[in-house]
Write a protein that holds these residues in place. Structure first.
Motif: not given
Length: 433
Positions: A47, A43-44
């Motif tokens: 993103d 996710e990081k």
């Protein structure tokens, strides 16, 4: 050393594909083994990549539109080219929304889902024609940039560009500065684009880890409808137009434009993909002066996936969930909204604004938007890929019709060599890359 490195360079499309496969594997591993740390990492990474793309969106759109408008003065029959571009935007949008309506009516995507009106929820932000029309004009020059209101940024850039044309030579220092800033932004964003394979791992991996395949169950027909509709436009309508209107080889078009289509699929951002879209469009033989107008214009208004196919099928889906009958007049309204209101999507990730605009026009419950938010990231990938393909297609069609297309460049366009500098001064790639 350089020749050795060049001979073993992996094509950009292959890097994206490798990232896609690795992302699916890591996402499946994170979900099946319940590895929360891996899900968080994916996710990081995703993103961060999207954040880097969006970082340059506001100034990029402003200077791209401003410079593109002023560049039209260098092109013969500029008004004709602009009007033909807009006309083809509308024609292809009408074809796309018609396909979406036919698919929705044939498959009944809202039937048998098990979803009820209680499963829906009103979105935090909705769109209406009043909001759309009044929202075009900003109340100040700062807020559109801080809140990333692309439509208002486009409005200000268009006004500035037209004013610069009216001033003539007196505006030349500003235009020189704007062109330099635009090149700087494109160069910086190009470095971000080079990170797309890594971003792909995070974005696709997180989507698989977060949603898996369970969510698609309730939305199986709807999801299939969106993908089938986009694929029909992407690999059916567009090739037919290339073959009949441009008298050009469709396979060669996809060979040249594929890196931009791939990046759009994983990034879900037409504006973020815009520098790459413009690069492949020029490689396909479209004159630079015209491409620098048509591509930024298309990246903010040309949305066959998000603004035509998707809202058409989604409106039918929502109507069926809420047991509301749509008539011929409603379908005509859907087509009208898709052709006229596509600028409401403004090239950003997601098409919620366009969907709420469609639902409000038809008088359908806004709670229907809540039914689709969970599945939206999975749908947005193919929608954005379709958008970007159309944004590259129209300049090729118009250039061919106006006898401006460089047929030799079109025939030799190769997306796999996209990383090779076209101009040593303007396209130099950093040594570390």
């Amino acid at each position: 050393m350089s020749s050795y490195t060049k001979s073993f360079k992996v094509p950009f499309w292959a890097q994206i594909l490798a990232g896609l496969v690795l992302g699916v594997l890591l996402g499946w591993l994170a979900r099946s083994q319940d590895l929360s740390w891996l899900t968080t990492t994916l996710e990081k990474v995703g993103d961060t990549f999207i954040g880097l793309l969006k970082l340059a969106v506001a100034p990029l759109v402003f200077f791209a539109i401003l410079v593109s408008i002023t560049n039209l003065r260098k092109v013969n029959n500029a008004a004709r080219l602009a009007s033909r571009t807009l006309l083809w935007f509308m024609v292809t949008s009408l074809i796309a929304v018609s396909i979406g309506l036919v698919i929705g009516l044939l498959t009944n995507p809202g039937a048998g889902t098990g979803l009820t009106p209680k499963d829906g929820a009103k979105p935090d932000e909705t769109g209406s024609w009043i909001d759309f029309l009044t929202g075009i004009v900003p109340t100040d020059v700062i807020t559109p940039f801080t809140e990333l209101n692309v439509l208002q940024i486009v409005f200000m850039a268009a006004v500035a560009g037209i004013a610069a044309l009216q001033l003539g030579e007196r505006a030349q220092p500003i235009l020189n500065l704007s062109e330099s800033v635009l090149e700087l932004l494109q160069k910086a964003l190009w470095w971000v684009i080079r990170l797309a394979p890594l971003g792909t791992v995070g974005l696709i991996g997180n989507a698989i880890a977060t949603y898996g395949w369970d969510l698609i169950g309730k939305y199986a027909t709807f999801t299939a409808d969106i993908y089938i509709g986009c694929l029909i436009v992407l690999f059916g309508v567009y090739p037919a137009l290339l073959a009949t209107v441009a008298k050009a080889n469709p396979i060669q078009f996809f060979k040249g434009a594929w890196p931009a289509i791939q990046l759009a699929f994983v990034s879900r951002s037409s504006v973020g993909t815009m520098p790459l879209t413009q690069k492949v469009t020029e490689r396909l033989g479209v004159p630079k002066e015209y491409a620098s107008f048509a591509v930024p214009f298309g990246a903010t208004t040309k949305m066959d996936g998000c603004a035509a196919i998707y809202p058409a099928i989604a409106a039918i889906f929502v109507a069926q969930i809420f047991d509301i009958q749509l008539g011929v007049g409603d379908y005509l309204l859907i087509a009208f909204v898709s052709v006229v209101g596509s600028a409401a999507t403004a090239g950003l990730t997601g098409a919620t604004v366009m969907l709420t605009l469609t639902l409000s026009t038809l008088g359908l419950p806004m709670e229907g938007v809540g039914l689709l938010l969970a599945i939206d990231p999975i749908l947005d990938m193919i929608r954005t890929a379709t958008n970007v393909a159309g944004q590259a297609l129209i300049p090729v069609l118009v250039s061919a019709r106006e006898n401006l297309l460089d047929r030799e460049a079109y025939a030799s366009a190769d997306g796999s060599s996209l990383d090779e500098p076209r101009d040593a001064e303007r396209e130099q790639v950093p040594a570390a890359a």
